[in-house]
Design an enzyme around this catalytic site. Sequence first.
Site, PDB file in Angstrom:
ATOM      1  N   HIS A 154       0.828  -1.224   0.000  1.00  0.00           N
ATOM      2  CA  HIS A 154       0.000   0.000   0.000  1.00  0.00           C
ATOM      3  C   HIS A 154       0.856   1.266   0.000  1.00  0.00           C
ATOM      4  O   HIS A 154       0.415   2.306   0.482  1.00  0.00           O
ATOM      5  CB  HIS A 154      -0.949   0.050   1.208  1.00  0.00           C
ATOM      6  CG  HIS A 154      -1.687  -1.225   1.458  1.00  0.00           C
ATOM      7  ND1 HIS A 154      -2.959  -1.476   0.970  1.00  0.00           N
ATOM      8  CD2 HIS A 154      -1.315  -2.352   2.125  1.00  0.00           C
ATOM      9  CE1 HIS A 154      -3.335  -2.689   1.343  1.00  0.00           C
ATOM     10  NE2 HIS A 154      -2.367  -3.247   2.040  1.00  0.00           N
ATOM     11  N   SER A 275      15.380  20.625 -16.661  1.00  0.00           N
ATOM     12  CA  SER A 275      14.238  21.412 -17.121  1.00  0.00           C
ATOM     13  C   SER A 275      14.731  22.635 -17.880  1.00  0.00           C
ATOM     14  O   SER A 275      15.774  23.201 -17.562  1.00  0.00           O
ATOM     15  CB  SER A 275      13.412  21.842 -15.908  1.00  0.00           C
ATOM     16  OG  SER A 275      12.654  22.987 -16.211  1.00  0.00           O
ATOM     17  N   LYS A 281      16.239  21.123 -11.579  1.00  0.00           N
ATOM     18  CA  LYS A 281      15.581  19.838 -11.809  1.00  0.00           C
ATOM     19  C   LYS A 281      16.528  18.739 -12.281  1.00  0.00           C
ATOM     20  O   LYS A 281      17.416  18.951 -13.082  1.00  0.00           O
ATOM     21  CB  LYS A 281      14.458  19.994 -12.846  1.00  0.00           C
ATOM     22  CG  LYS A 281      13.257  20.792 -12.388  1.00  0.00           C
ATOM     23  CD  LYS A 281      12.579  20.227 -11.143  1.00  0.00           C
ATOM     24  CE  LYS A 281      11.866  18.916 -11.424  1.00  0.00           C
ATOM     25  NZ  LYS A 281      10.730  19.102 -12.331  1.00  0.00           N
ATOM     26  N   GLU A 288      10.250   7.448 -16.971  1.00  0.00           N
ATOM     27  CA  GLU A 288       8.881   7.919 -17.231  1.00  0.00           C
ATOM     28  C   GLU A 288       8.419   7.529 -18.631  1.00  0.00           C
ATOM     29  O   GLU A 288       7.264   7.161 -18.840  1.00  0.00           O
ATOM     30  CB  GLU A 288       8.805   9.439 -17.074  1.00  0.00           C
ATOM     31  CG  GLU A 288       8.938   9.895 -15.632  1.00  0.00           C
ATOM     32  CD  GLU A 288       9.048  11.409 -15.558  1.00  0.00           C
ATOM     33  OE1 GLU A 288       8.047  12.058 -15.272  1.00  0.00           O
ATOM     34  OE2 GLU A 288      10.151  11.940 -15.804  1.00  0.00           O
TER      35      GLU A 288
END
Length: 454
Positions: A154, A275, A281, A288
Amino acid sequence: MKLWERRFKDRKEDPYLEEFNASITEDFFLFNSEIIASKAYAKALHEAGILSDEELSQILNGLDKVIERVKAGVEARKYEDVHTLVESLLIDEIGDVGKKLHTGRSRNEQVVTDEKLWMRGRIIGLIELLKELQRTIIKVAEENFDVIIPGYTHLQQAQPVLFSHYIMSLFWALERDKDRLLMALKGLTSSPLGSGALAGTTIPIDRDKLAKEMGFRGPTENSMDSVADRSFILDALFAISMIAIDLSRFTEDFIIYSSREFGFLELEDHISTSSSLMPQKKNPDFFELIRGKTARFISYLTSLMVTLKGLPMTYNKDLQEDKFPLFRAFTEIEEIIVVFNKCLLGIHPDQENILRKMASFMLATDLVDYLVAKGIPFREAHGIVGELVYTAQAEGKELKQLSLDEFKKFSPAFEDDVFEIFDFRKSVERKKTYGSTNPEFVRKQIEKAKKIIS
Ligand code: ARG
């Protein structure tokens, strides 16, 4: 150029419609298979008495010339599909003899034969790629063997585990994916060629011999089933989707674990991006993208399932739509495995930070087992520790911060040795079952894994 143009008188082609009907841009990848199947079929025609010795060798040589011409570059778009292209070029090369190759043959059976031939090689290649990735997994497991991380359920800290145990869990998922690919490979053992358009052919083709000539085990059993069946593609698309899903699950972990909130994984620079606006970043784009692209494989599988579900027997042009998912799935999954493999080598667990984030509550189950060892029934022990956890949290304390007196308030069974429980490494070592995160069992697991891929 159309192989069927004499069916019509003065048919005026609408280029837009012709292009819509054509599949050459999507099925050209079957070219080599089409040549293999055509050569085998020519031999079968020869055996059946349709081609003389001389005609057979002209066709076989002609097909070789077709290969040369295609290598040199042809305007493929002129042709309707890869079958038309090969036959037309053959006729160009050797003239009228070439017109005999299609005797008793239909593109309906050619297309499935080509697909099965093509898939055979690609599945074997895919299994090799997965093995390479499994080798990387073992390497990463061994290099970080002793690192301890929280195991989650969980997405809540559950019990401590070895990082090596965690990463090896992907090895076994991929092992099942390989099994599924092998099952898909088994679906490719029978040859459709000799089924004709749907009913078989009057030409006495020895289908068994023809099948073996192309490396199949034998012929398919039913000519109608042969030209309508695409389940062998679905099997592969499912296996491929599962590979993507398995990799995607782990990229999800790596993405979360490399966030500042977790800080469990350091990603090497070359597997990170930044970024255009926010200079601080460090983004896990590659992981991804794997997660994102996984949607494609599921769509390839579903799209072909939907194509098939309402088709009347036997061949329908809808089936031409099988090439897009087939080719894309095989090509793109290879890319994803390679990228995952490269990126897996660039992740590094940060043990210090991980330990800082690990709460001693994760050892609550160990505490229950401790009480059980002192003779307290499990359900009772579970309740005692539950109350302990509740109280400690209410007081803003970690379990290990309670004093022995405090422990004793909950059960007289607690003794001095209770504090030995609060050691993540010992917790891992206390596991007794095969397949558990106990370092000894993880070592055995890795040994077994090595044997499997050797
Ligand atoms: N390009 C077609 C396909 O991929 C080949 C079979 C054509 N058969 C036909 N009856 N038009 O499905």
